[in-house]
Design an enzyme around this catalytic site. Structure first.
Site, short mmCIF file in Angstrom:
data_model
loop_
_atom_site.label_atom_id
_atom_site.label_comp_id
_atom_site.label_asym_id
_atom_site.label_seq_id
_atom_site.Cartn_x
_atom_site.Cartn_y
_atom_site.Cartn_z
N ALA A 170 0.81 -1.03 -0.07
CA ALA A 170 0.04 0.25 -0.18
C ALA A 170 0.70 1.52 0.31
CB ALA A 170 -1.14 0.28 0.72
N PHE A 172 1.49 5.86 0.72
CA PHE A 172 1.09 6.45 2.19
C PHE A 172 -0.23 7.12 2.24
CE2 PHE A 172 2.90 9.93 0.18
CZ PHE A 172 2.37 11.24 -0.07
N GLU A 199 5.42 2.43 5.25
CA GLU A 199 6.11 2.44 6.08
C GLU A 199 5.82 3.43 6.83
OE1 GLU A 199 7.52 2.03 2.84
OE2 GLU A 199 8.77 3.28 2.54
N SER A 249 3.66 4.81 -6.74
CA SER A 249 3.85 4.78 -7.78
C SER A 249 4.12 4.64 -8.85
CB SER A 249 5.35 5.60 -7.29
OG SER A 249 6.05 4.91 -6.67
N CYS A 304 -4.34 10.18 -5.74
CA CYS A 304 -4.76 10.08 -7.20
C CYS A 304 -5.58 10.49 -7.66
CB CYS A 304 -4.44 8.69 -7.08
SG CYS A 304 -5.69 7.43 -7.18
N GLU A 404 3.48 13.50 -12.60
CA GLU A 404 2.75 13.68 -11.44
C GLU A 404 3.79 14.81 -10.51
OE1 GLU A 404 2.37 10.42 -9.67
OE2 GLU A 404 -0.15 11.35 -8.79
P1 NAD Z 1 5.30 4.47 -3.20
O1 NAD Z 1 5.70 3.91 -4.61
O2 NAD Z 1 6.75 5.65 -2.69
O3 NAD Z 1 5.30 3.53 -2.56
C1 NAD Z 1 4.04 2.32 -2.15
C2 NAD Z 1 4.45 0.99 -1.81
O4 NAD Z 1 5.82 0.87 -1.91
C3 NAD Z 1 5.27 1.43 -0.43
O5 NAD Z 1 4.95 0.35 0.59
C4 NAD Z 1 6.67 1.29 -0.36
O6 NAD Z 1 7.21 0.51 0.25
C5 NAD Z 1 6.61 0.84 -1.57
N1 NAD Z 1 8.23 0.90 -2.68
C6 NAD Z 1 8.12 2.42 -2.84
N2 NAD Z 1 9.14 2.63 -3.44
C7 NAD Z 1 9.70 1.53 -3.95
C8 NAD Z 1 10.63 0.66 -5.16
N3 NAD Z 1 11.58 1.22 -5.41
N4 NAD Z 1 10.60 -0.66 -5.46
C9 NAD Z 1 9.81 -1.44 -4.66
N5 NAD Z 1 9.02 -0.94 -3.31
C10 NAD Z 1 8.67 0.06 -3.19
O7 NAD Z 1 3.67 5.37 -3.51
P2 NAD Z 1 3.45 6.62 -2.57
O8 NAD Z 1 4.36 8.02 -2.78
O9 NAD Z 1 3.33 5.75 -1.88
O10 NAD Z 1 2.50 6.82 -3.25
C11 NAD Z 1 1.93 8.23 -4.16
C12 NAD Z 1 1.57 7.22 -5.51
O11 NAD Z 1 0.91 6.12 -4.77
C13 NAD Z 1 1.21 8.46 -6.73
O12 NAD Z 1 2.08 8.52 -7.04
C14 NAD Z 1 -0.42 8.14 -6.63
O13 NAD Z 1 -0.70 8.65 -8.21
C15 NAD Z 1 -0.30 6.79 -6.15
N6 NAD Z 1 -1.35 6.44 -6.10
C16 NAD Z 1 -2.34 5.59 -7.01
C17 NAD Z 1 -3.72 5.18 -6.69
C18 NAD Z 1 -4.50 4.54 -7.97
O14 NAD Z 1 -5.19 3.74 -6.83
N7 NAD Z 1 -4.35 4.70 -8.97
C19 NAD Z 1 -4.28 5.25 -4.88
C20 NAD Z 1 -3.39 6.21 -4.01
C21 NAD Z 1 -2.12 6.75 -4.85
#
Ligand code: NAD
Length: 519
Positions: A170, A172, A199, A249, A304, A404
């Site tokens: 998930a 944040f 986290e 992301s 998002c 974004e």
């Molecule tokens: P993130 O990708 O940084 O983190 C999401 C999850 O992936 C976390 O649990 C994290 O530990 C893990 N993660 C982070 N970087 C990683 C990597 N390089 N390799 C593997 N795992 C990794 O996202 P975020 O910053 O927590 O959330 C924001 C993003 O989520 C925005 O881009 C937003 O648009 C998107 N989002 C999309 C939706 C949707 O339904 N389309 C909904 C909510 C958020």
């Protein structure tokens, strides 16, 4: 009661007194029905985004702990998948009530860890609760199909069967809603579930796990691990895990989709967005501008489905000054302060990135009509605040348009006609959400049919579908075949078994082997 007593001590549930540091609480793992302290030597700080104080620590779970969690899921699957569907339904009926009873406590924890306003945090829990309510209809949702008498004495029917152990990763920005898109849907279908919350905001998931246990979910049906890359790789690689739900992301989502798929797992990956609001000159001006401002800056733009890009068509271009005036009036403050319209960004790094993207717009020739970069909040000088910001005269080639931003920044483009606006939206690689504002039915119909975006609002700025539908982001915002929740969610978490059975009259016994393909 447990949650209340935990809150009296200002220590989130699943977070006990720590021994890692003398004053900062640690987040537990949830393994085989027990909240346990990790033995990890690597911990990540959880920060209050309004102050940047460290309010907790979350472990990077060790390989042994992650193995124990997945083994617990595997062990529990045998009995959980055989549990009557009515029993599972009863557990989720109790669960939805417990979430309602504790909604405000969960919301407070979200505001503390994530920064959004309390009212918005309650919405976060509420939209997740609606998915749990929907799971209570599992006795209808999981029905198979039947076709009697496909030949003499022969009937065919299908069962929807669970997959095994499923996992969720998930982001944040919705600490309650998005985990609730994941494990309740997976579990109600008879799967067991391994959850990895963000986290940065693990507290809400821990509270939700405790409530699910209180609702009667047996030990091992839900396990929770924490961490970053190692935990994600573990989930992508472990052979017992059959399906992965990811939200976050593009960088992480593409990676998880590739790695999980290569290992033979089902993966649904909801990713980033650039959502356009197309404003037609015949729209109801007051309504449209209020909706646009709310959807661009609410949750500090960290949704998002935030409407982060406006396309003003024809004479609607003259509405810009009023858009700026309305945006100026929003109150920026810590999420728990009365009257706050938007809170801080999640981290200092996120703040720096957003400010750099604003500057890139200025450097590339956009007009900065409202600049929120220097906002100062009394009493919260160290928080990650950015106020509402508007960049106008933006061109599709500019970085502030192609990336974004995920902050309270509205970029404004212009178009001569509806056709030009549609072309612009369709050229953008993302396909999460969009909205059109108009009073003309034919314009609305043309837009909804021709725009290549998975979720469309007509005079509705954030068209997130309710759970009887599915969350249908498309193109660059999604990888996979079946979307989150609703009918598609049930499909994602089940596989179909087709049974063909023949019960013949006694005198119809075969006299010789049937060697020809039956027709
Ligand atoms: P993130 O990708 O940084 O983190 C999401 C999850 O992936 C976390 O649990 C994290 O530990 C893990 N993660 C982070 N970087 C990683 C990597 N390089 N390799 C593997 N795992 C990794 O996202 P975020 O910053 O927590 O959330 C924001 C993003 O989520 C925005 O881009 C937003 O648009 C998107 N989002 C999309 C939706 C949707 O339904 N389309 C909904 C909510 C958020």
């Amino acid at each position: 009661a447990i949650i209340r007593s935990v809150w009296r001590n200002k220590v989130p549930l699943g977070v006990g007194r720590m021994y890692f540091s003398s004053s900062v609480p640690t987040t537990k793992l949830f393994i085989d029905g027990k909240f346990i302290e990790s033995k990890s030597s690597e911990w990540i700080g959880i920060h209050n985004p309004a102050t940047n104080e460290v309010i907790g620590q979350v472990p990077k779970a060790t390989q042994e702990e992650m193995l124990a969690a997945v083994n617990s899921c595997t062990k529990a699957f045998h009995s959980w998948s055989a549990t009557s569907v009515l029993t599972r339904q009863q557990i989720f009926l109790r669960y939805q009530q417990l979430i309602k009873d504790n909604l405000k406590e969960i919301a407070k924890l979200i505001t503390l860890e994530q920064g959004k306003t309390l009212a918005d945090a309650e919405g976060d829990v509420f939209r997740g609760l609606q998915v749990v309510e929907h799971t209570c209809g599992i006795t209808s949702l999981m029905l198979g199909e039947t076709l009697p008498s496909i030949t003499k004495d022969m009937d065919t029917f299908t069962f929807r069967m669970p997959l095994g152990v499923c996992a969720g990763i998930a982001p944040f920005n919705f600490p309650a809603m998005i985990p609730l898109w994941m494990f309740p849907m997976g579990m109600v279908c008879g799967n067991t579930y391994l959850m990895k919350p963000s986290e940065r905001v693990p507290g809400a998931t821990m509270l939700l796990a405790k409530l699910l246990q209180d609702a009667g979910a047996p030990d091992g049906t839900l396990n929770i691990i924490h961490g970053q890359h190692d935990a994600v790789n573990f989930i992508c690689d472990h052979p017992a895990i059959k399906a992965i739900s990811f939200v976050g992301s593009n960088q992480a989502g593409e990676y998880i989709y590739e790695r999980g798929s290569k290992n033979g797992k089902r993966v649904q990956s909801n990713m980033g967005a650039k959502n356009h609001g197309v404003v037609m000159p015949d729209a109801n001006k007051e309504n449209t501008l209020n909706q646009l401002v709310g959807a661009a800056f609410g949750a500090a733009g960290q949704r998002c489905m935030a409407l982060s890009t406006a396309i003003l068509v024809g004479e609607a271009r003259a509405w810009l000054p009023e858009l700026v005036e309305k945006s100026k009036k929003l109150r920026v403050n810590a999420g728990d302060q009365p009257g706050a319209d938007l809170g801080p960004l999640i981290s200092p790094q996120a703040r720096t990135r957003v400010c750099e993207l604003i500057q890139s717009g200025v450097d590339e020739g956009a007009s900065l009509l409202l600049d929120g970069r220097n906002v100062q909040i009394k009493g919260y000088e160290r928080g990650n605040f950015v106020g509402p910001t508007i960049l106008a005269n933006v061109k599709p080639s500019m970085k502030c348009y192609t990336e974004e931003i995920f902050g309270p920044v509205l970029v404004v483009l212009e178009a001569e006609s509806l056709d030009e606006a549609i072309e612009m939206v369709n050229r953008n690689p993302y396909g999460n959400g969009t909205a059109i504002f108009t009073t003309n039915g034919a314009t609305a119909r043309k837009y909804t049919h021709e725009v290549d975006v998975g979720q469309v609002g007509v005079n509705v700025p954030i068209p997130v579908p309710l759970p009887m539908f599915s969350f249908t982001g498309s193109r660059g915002s999604f990888r996979g075949d079946t979307n989150f929740y609703g009918k598609q969610g049930i499909q994602f978490y089940t596989q179909i078994k087709t049974v063909t059975s023949q019960w013949k009259e006694e005198d119809a016994t075969l006299k010789s082997p049937a060697v020809v393909m039956p027709t």
